[in-house]
Design an enzyme around this catalytic site. Structure first.
Site, PDB file in Angstrom:
ATOM      1  N   HIS A  82       0.853  -1.204   0.000  1.00  7.68           N
ATOM      2  CA  HIS A  82       0.000   0.000   0.000  1.00  7.68           C
ATOM      3  C   HIS A  82       0.888   1.253   0.000  1.00  7.68           C
ATOM      4  CE1 HIS A  82      -3.135   2.811   1.192  1.00  7.68           C
ATOM      5  NE2 HIS A  82      -4.032   1.847   1.089  1.00  7.68           N
ATOM      6  N   ILE A 167      11.720  15.533   6.164  1.00  4.62           N
ATOM      7  CA  ILE A 167      10.941  14.508   6.863  1.00  4.62           C
ATOM      8  C   ILE A 167      11.615  14.125   8.179  1.00  4.62           C
ATOM      9  CG2 ILE A 167      10.010  13.528   4.725  1.00  4.62           C
ATOM     10  CD1 ILE A 167      12.019  11.169   5.129  1.00  4.62           C
TER      11      ILE A 167
END
Lengths: 299, 299
Positions: A82, A167
């Site tokens: 996913h 990030i």
């Protein structure tokens, strides 16, 4: 009456039982929150958690879960089927009772800010919480995934809503949003021809010119040897269930095909069903909030 | 989760504003109880009060209301269009959430006993709480009304369930029961011929051979010049709303008449509506308790 909010955070871990149990324990640790469901998926390597709670508790449990995920999920080692951009991939808030979409947008912003301030994970706001039109669609926000985010964040239009243009080294970046409840609604046809289901899906779904608030595909239910129109209804108030159902009925008729039955997967708000009853019974002036007894019960 | 019970006591006063206000104040005085509605009717000289609350609070408020009515309503001076046997005519308890009919029967018996023990008003238990088949039907229990009760109580089969064979001098006798929620459901026809509505009412109602759990009459809506089948659905689980609706549709077709619309008057439980949606959408294996989000919210 207490304001009731649903939260369905998605975590990038669906295999390690210890971490999954840690998420469950964290979900259960906040008073005022009910854990409705959690579904780990091994091939996706992802766990979807469904919670409801009052306005304050739901914010606290969402934050605690994101914190737990940051400390126990390492995205540099993550693989799965996913798409994902963070240890906590997404945190959507959904209005259920006595609370508006605007209030859920506020909740999403408060939680997003706190996640960055205290956990150092940058935040994209998406869906109803998006700060610009190109940030509404989650697929576009997440494009590039965890691995591509350092580059993406340097692009002019992809600064995080909270945080700097970099990030978190192991937890990546998290999407936080407010959205309508999503109803998973499948309609079964008396045919083994999957092409018919695919053609009908194309008629009803927004992306190919159908109803804006419907996503859908045609697929085979192999065990029953029948075709199915499988849908996500993303706004049951603007697109009531009966409308796609009746459209599927008359589109199927063109192929001499009938509806055998339908499936509602998982949870939905009572109003999604009472709206359907109101239509078929042709009820004049039905008032859901006033006339449904349960709505008067003080939580 | 809290067990939720509805109570709809009927009082023999619909004109004296002071007494009506006293009832309302009493209804609001018990914590844990919500006053949903009260409807005084001048021509009936009667007030219907609708309350919901948890198992304990609902018993307390019912008792306090009966006490107030005993002290402020004198049946020897009462006149009105609706049959009645006491200052508090009836006290039905209705299961709403996480409580069984059996538990509501127990509640009705406890409240009935307390009313006699502390207020000296004799009690008939009726409907689901009835102690014998001939006592189930309220119309039969109440027959003779306040004025005829002293004679009726002397009859072998009409001893009160609680109390001696004599009425309270000014408060008469009170009926206490447990029953299913009652849904007032009217279907409007595109005709000004009331005979058609009357004929259809005869087909659907139990008393003339139709559905056991439906009461109904045909009448004219004078202001709209249309005929209506006006119904009380006394058990929406055993007789879902769609079944009478579809029956009225195909019976009306015999006269070339169509359904224009319908009305749901007052309150109904969410399940009465979701059952209808489930039928029309042909949902396979719908689980109301599990799939409706609101049912997971802890009260």
């Amino acid at each position: 009456m207490a304001k009731i909010v649903e939260c369905i955070p998605n975590f990038s871990e669906g295999r390690n039982q210890e971490v999954i149990q840690g998420l469950v324990d964290t979900a259960k640790s906040v008073p005022g929150v009910t854990l409705l469901d959690y579904s780990p998926d091994e091939s996706h390597n992802r766990t979807v958690v469904t919670l409801v709670g009052d306005e304050e508790s739901i914010q606290e449990v969402a934050f605690q879960l994101v914190k737990y995920a940051r400390d126990h999920i390492d995205m540099t080692k993550h693989e799965g089927g996913h798409p994902r951009m963070g240890a906590t991939d997404v945190v959507p808030f959904v209005p259920i009772k006595d609370i508006s979409m605007e209030e859920c947008v506020e909740i999403s912003k408060k939680v997003g800010k706190r996640i960055y301030d205290e956990l150092d994970i940058p935040i994209f706001l998406y869906e109803e919480s998006a700060s610009a039109p190109h940030r509404k669609n989650l697929a576009k926000v997440r494009k590039g995934q965890f691995e591509g985010m350092p580059e993406k964040l340097k692009e002019e239009e992809w600064a995080p809503d909270f945080g700097e243009r970099k990030i978190h080294p192991t937890a990546g970046i998290t999407g936080v949003s407010a959205r309508m409840p999503l109803v998973a609604f499948n309609v079964n046809l008396d045919t083994d021809n999957v092409d018919i289901a695919k053609k009908i899906a194309k008629v009803v779904r927004g992306s190919s010119g159908g109803f804006k608030y419907c996503k859908g595909i045609g697929l085979m239910l192999e065990d029953r040897n029948i075709a199915q129109v499988s849908m996500n209804m993303v706004n049951f108030e603007k697109l009531p269930l009966y409308r796609t159902f009746e459209t599927i009925r008359f589109e199927a008729a063109r192929y001499g095909v009938n509806i055998i039955g339908s499936e509602i997967i998982g949870l939905l708000p009572a109003k999604a069903m009472t709206d359907v009853a109101e239509y078929y019974l042709q009820v004049e002036d039905f008032d859901f909030n006033k006339q449904v007894i349960e709505n008067h019960i003080i939580n």
